[in-house]
Design an enzyme around this catalytic site. Sequence first.
Site, PDB file in Angstrom:
ATOM      1  N   LYS A  27      38.797  56.341  32.370  1.00 52.37           N
ATOM      2  CA  LYS A  27      38.347  56.192  33.832  1.00 52.37           C
ATOM      3  C   LYS A  27      39.445  56.476  34.877  1.00 52.37           C
ATOM      4  CE  LYS A  27      36.817  53.353  36.047  1.00 52.37           C
ATOM      5  NZ  LYS A  27      36.275  52.193  37.404  1.00 52.37           N
ATOM      6  N   ASN A  28      39.912  55.487  34.314  1.00 51.07           N
ATOM      7  CA  ASN A  28      41.511  54.515  35.188  1.00 51.07           C
ATOM      8  C   ASN A  28      42.194  54.991  35.128  1.00 51.07           C
ATOM      9  OD1 ASN A  28      39.399  52.955  36.573  1.00 51.07           O
ATOM     10  ND2 ASN A  28      39.874  51.427  35.816  1.00 51.07           N
ATOM     11  N   CYS A 122      35.111  44.771  47.637  1.00 50.50           N
ATOM     12  CA  CYS A 122      33.503  45.340  46.709  1.00 50.50           C
ATOM     13  C   CYS A 122      32.999  43.759  46.400  1.00 50.50           C
ATOM     14  CB  CYS A 122      34.439  45.777  45.848  1.00 50.50           C
ATOM     15  SG  CYS A 122      35.324  45.442  44.717  1.00 50.50           S
ATOM     16  N   ARG A 127      39.883  43.870  48.371  1.00 51.35           N
ATOM     17  CA  ARG A 127      40.496  44.922  47.350  1.00 51.35           C
ATOM     18  C   ARG A 127      41.817  44.676  48.657  1.00 51.35           C
ATOM     19  NH1 ARG A 127      37.588  46.814  43.097  1.00 51.35           N
ATOM     20  NH2 ARG A 127      39.487  48.011  42.724  1.00 51.35           N
ATOM     21  N   ASP A 130      48.542  44.759  50.265  1.00 56.11           N
ATOM     22  CA  ASP A 130      49.675  44.684  50.971  1.00 56.11           C
ATOM     23  C   ASP A 130      50.700  46.144  50.372  1.00 56.11           C
ATOM     24  OD1 ASP A 130      48.657  42.632  49.362  1.00 56.11           O
ATOM     25  OD2 ASP A 130      50.335  41.801  49.122  1.00 56.11           O
ATOM     26  N   LEU A 131      50.496  45.398  48.724  1.00 54.94           N
ATOM     27  CA  LEU A 131      51.922  45.941  48.238  1.00 54.94           C
ATOM     28  C   LEU A 131      51.855  47.500  47.891  1.00 54.94           C
ATOM     29  CD1 LEU A 131      50.896  43.585  44.688  1.00 54.94           C
ATOM     30  CD2 LEU A 131      52.370  42.918  46.646  1.00 54.94           C
ATOM     31  N   ASP A 312      38.433  43.766  33.041  1.00 52.16           N
ATOM     32  CA  ASP A 312      37.201  44.534  33.061  1.00 52.16           C
ATOM     33  C   ASP A 312      36.700  44.710  31.171  1.00 52.16           C
ATOM     34  OD1 ASP A 312      38.119  45.986  35.151  1.00 52.16           O
ATOM     35  OD2 ASP A 312      38.965  47.730  34.566  1.00 52.16           O
ATOM     36  N   ARG A 406      28.486  54.577  37.053  1.00 50.29           N
ATOM     37  CA  ARG A 406      29.999  54.747  37.166  1.00 50.29           C
ATOM     38  C   ARG A 406      31.486  54.887  36.623  1.00 50.29           C
ATOM     39  NH1 ARG A 406      30.828  51.306  42.620  1.00 50.29           N
ATOM     40  NH2 ARG A 406      32.839  52.770  42.356  1.00 50.29           N
TER      41      ARG A 406
HETATM   42  N1  EPU Z   1      46.037  43.657  45.162  1.00 51.46           N
HETATM   43  C1  EPU Z   1      46.820  42.666  46.158  1.00 51.46           C
HETATM   44  N2  EPU Z   1      47.457  43.492  46.982  1.00 51.46           N
HETATM   45  C2  EPU Z   1      47.581  45.208  46.781  1.00 51.46           C
HETATM   46  C3  EPU Z   1      47.055  45.453  45.352  1.00 51.46           C
HETATM   47  C4  EPU Z   1      46.029  44.063  44.631  1.00 51.46           C
HETATM   48  O1  EPU Z   1      46.947  41.543  46.807  1.00 51.46           O
HETATM   49  O2  EPU Z   1      48.411  45.712  47.573  1.00 51.46           O
HETATM   50  C5  EPU Z   1      45.524  41.597  44.425  1.00 51.46           C
HETATM   51  C6  EPU Z   1      43.657  42.750  45.052  1.00 51.46           C
HETATM   52  O3  EPU Z   1      43.352  42.074  45.854  1.00 51.46           O
HETATM   53  C7  EPU Z   1      43.088  42.205  43.036  1.00 51.46           C
HETATM   54  C8  EPU Z   1      44.612  42.204  42.349  1.00 51.46           C
HETATM   55  O4  EPU Z   1      45.579  42.234  43.103  1.00 51.46           O
HETATM   56  O5  EPU Z   1      43.167  40.830  43.247  1.00 51.46           O
HETATM   57  C9  EPU Z   1      44.337  43.683  41.096  1.00 51.46           C
HETATM   58  O6  EPU Z   1      43.740  44.500  41.582  1.00 51.46           O
HETATM   59  P1  EPU Z   1      45.402  46.240  41.341  1.00 51.46           P
HETATM   60  O7  EPU Z   1      45.730  46.847  42.569  1.00 51.46           O
HETATM   61  O8  EPU Z   1      45.887  45.567  40.354  1.00 51.46           O
HETATM   62  O9  EPU Z   1      43.378  47.098  40.475  1.00 51.46           O
HETATM   63  P2  EPU Z   1      43.442  48.052  40.975  1.00 51.46           P
HETATM   64  O10 EPU Z   1      44.631  49.081  41.533  1.00 51.46           O
HETATM   65  O11 EPU Z   1      42.023  47.378  42.855  1.00 51.46           O
HETATM   66  C10 EPU Z   1      42.463  48.502  38.819  1.00 51.46           C
HETATM   67  C11 EPU Z   1      40.990  49.059  37.813  1.00 51.46           C
HETATM   68  C12 EPU Z   1      40.438  47.764  37.706  1.00 51.46           C
HETATM   69  C13 EPU Z   1      40.804  47.066  36.865  1.00 51.46           C
HETATM   70  C14 EPU Z   1      42.594  46.375  38.092  1.00 51.46           C
HETATM   71  C15 EPU Z   1      42.821  45.288  36.780  1.00 51.46           C
HETATM   72  C16 EPU Z   1      41.170  51.219  39.229  1.00 51.46           C
HETATM   73  C17 EPU Z   1      40.974  52.007  39.642  1.00 51.46           C
HETATM   74  N3  EPU Z   1      40.396  50.006  38.958  1.00 51.46           N
HETATM   75  O12 EPU Z   1      42.295  48.259  39.912  1.00 51.46           O
HETATM   76  O13 EPU Z   1      39.012  48.519  37.070  1.00 51.46           O
HETATM   77  O14 EPU Z   1      39.642  45.334  37.078  1.00 51.46           O
HETATM   78  O15 EPU Z   1      42.886  47.899  37.834  1.00 51.46           O
HETATM   79  O16 EPU Z   1      43.282  45.894  36.267  1.00 51.46           O
HETATM   80  O17 EPU Z   1      41.642  51.803  37.800  1.00 51.46           O
HETATM   81  C18 EPU Z   1      36.444  49.043  36.491  1.00 51.46           C
HETATM   82  O18 EPU Z   1      37.523  49.553  35.732  1.00 51.46           O
HETATM   83  O19 EPU Z   1      35.349  48.630  36.588  1.00 51.46           O
HETATM   84  C19 EPU Z   1      37.837  48.018  38.034  1.00 51.46           C
HETATM   85  C20 EPU Z   1      37.122  47.520  38.797  1.00 51.46           C
END
Ligand code: EPU
Length: 451
Positions: A27-28, A122, A127, A130-131, A312, A406
């Site tokens: 999925k991801n 969520c 979520r 900033d990065l 996850d 999902r």
């Molecule tokens: N974060 C920040 N600033 C940012 C971006 C992220 O502080 O600009 C924080 C987030 O708030 C969070 C943490 O960093 O607490 C992790 O965020 P990250 O960007 O690494 O994750 P994501 O891209 O939002 C993806 C997966 C998630 C998985 C995480 C961690 C997808 C679509 N989603 O989320 O998958 O848990 O990486 O590995 O790729 C799932 O599949 O059930 C799922 C939630």
Amino acid sequence: MLDRLDTTLRVRGGVRLEGSTSTHGAKNAALPIMAAALLAKGPVTLHRVPRITDVSVMWSLLESLGARLRYEGENTVTIDSSNVASFRAPYALVRKLAASFDVVGPLLGRFGRAEVALPGGCVLGTRATDLHEQAFIALGCDVRNQHGYLIAESKHARLHGADIEFRMPSVGATKNAMLAAVTANGTTTLRNVAMEPEVIDLANFLTAMGAKIAGLGTDTIVIDGVAELHGVEYEIIPDRIVTGTLLFCGVVTRGDVTIRRCVPAHVRSVLEKLTECGIEVTTGTDWIRVNAGAITGGTEILTAPYPGFPTDLQPQAVAFLCTAPGTSVVEESIFNARFSYVNELARMGADVRVSMESNTAVVKGVAQLSGAPVEAPDIRAGAALVVAGLAAHGETEIIGLEYIDRGYERLEEMLSDLGGQVQRSVGVTQLVEASGLFETTAYPRVSPASG
Ligand code: EPU
């Protein structure tokens, strides 16, 4: 009287799982790769795209931007982005899928402008973006938050290369920065990037489209921008979270199961923990066999960015550890609210104490879980309730199958390959208002397996 339609999964516990099944596409990886197709000059054909609802939401989002998508086979999709004319991703779709934010990078690359609803929070926690914003600004954009939308606009005809160091590795920000930088003018260096296999799969896909990306698998990626990217045919990697979930399903029943069409290296941290619990693990090039005849004890888990233990799989691991002898400790370091499901496990007789301050769960193994009606709050928590249900005495009815759908393509069929007794059903719940409270009566009706 009000009616509500609930999709549920009914799990008959206590059956030892045996045999083999296969993992589907990730999925991801599929979601950002579909978004990346917005950058292709020609049609993109993707194989091993999972038939899950998150993919359907990304499909609708791409269509709303003007792309044409078509199924060529059960898991093969073609995406033609030649008529894409919009750079606005509406809240109605982004609220259903945080990964919709993956379209910002490709829209910036294509139009120099993106207007995408902010994902906000969520059930797992904040979520933050900033990065992502740090990267867009460094690449030459003005970025602002207006009426719940992130509006990013390039100050020049093309984005320009930049040196960007992230304060922490973020999967989403690494993907978006990469997606924006591949067609920027000049060289971009991304430091402290996420190294998740799905990030690398996206980079491999972009490279197949003509992008120039070096340093994959390390914490620094260097991208030489190219003027345009071409269409391509590509196969998505296997889903390591589905693989891990199936492994936990097998071991919680003390079973002997083989998961095929997976990448063992992608779940190494999980296999190490299973071995620590006394489970026999054997691997081949694309399969893993776990034999859980004897579980010697629990373990300690700290979720962490790849190659650490995946967040996850944290709920599924906790569900398994509820049945392992002794005490286990599981610390969540990625999301700040990922233990909400333990209340549902408690209804099944689990002994899990969560400390909100340290984001840690202390799990004491119990002799027997008991089946109960429970509700899935999100995808992976739903999967954890399935893991628990497989071990429990009696039947577990999991409301909220739509969450599991999902991220899992027909989970009940993969489990039935292993001898699991799991059935999908749709029930009409009648909500009767009585003294200000709602009484609930469910009338389940079995739906077709493909549901
Ligand atoms: N974060 C920040 N600033 C940012 C971006 C992220 O502080 O600009 C924080 C987030 O708030 C969070 C943490 O960093 O607490 C992790 O965020 P990250 O960007 O690494 O994750 P994501 O891209 O939002 C993806 C997966 C998630 C998985 C995480 C961690 C997808 C679509 N989603 O989320 O998958 O848990 O990486 O590995 O790729 C799932 O599949 O059930 C799922 C939630």
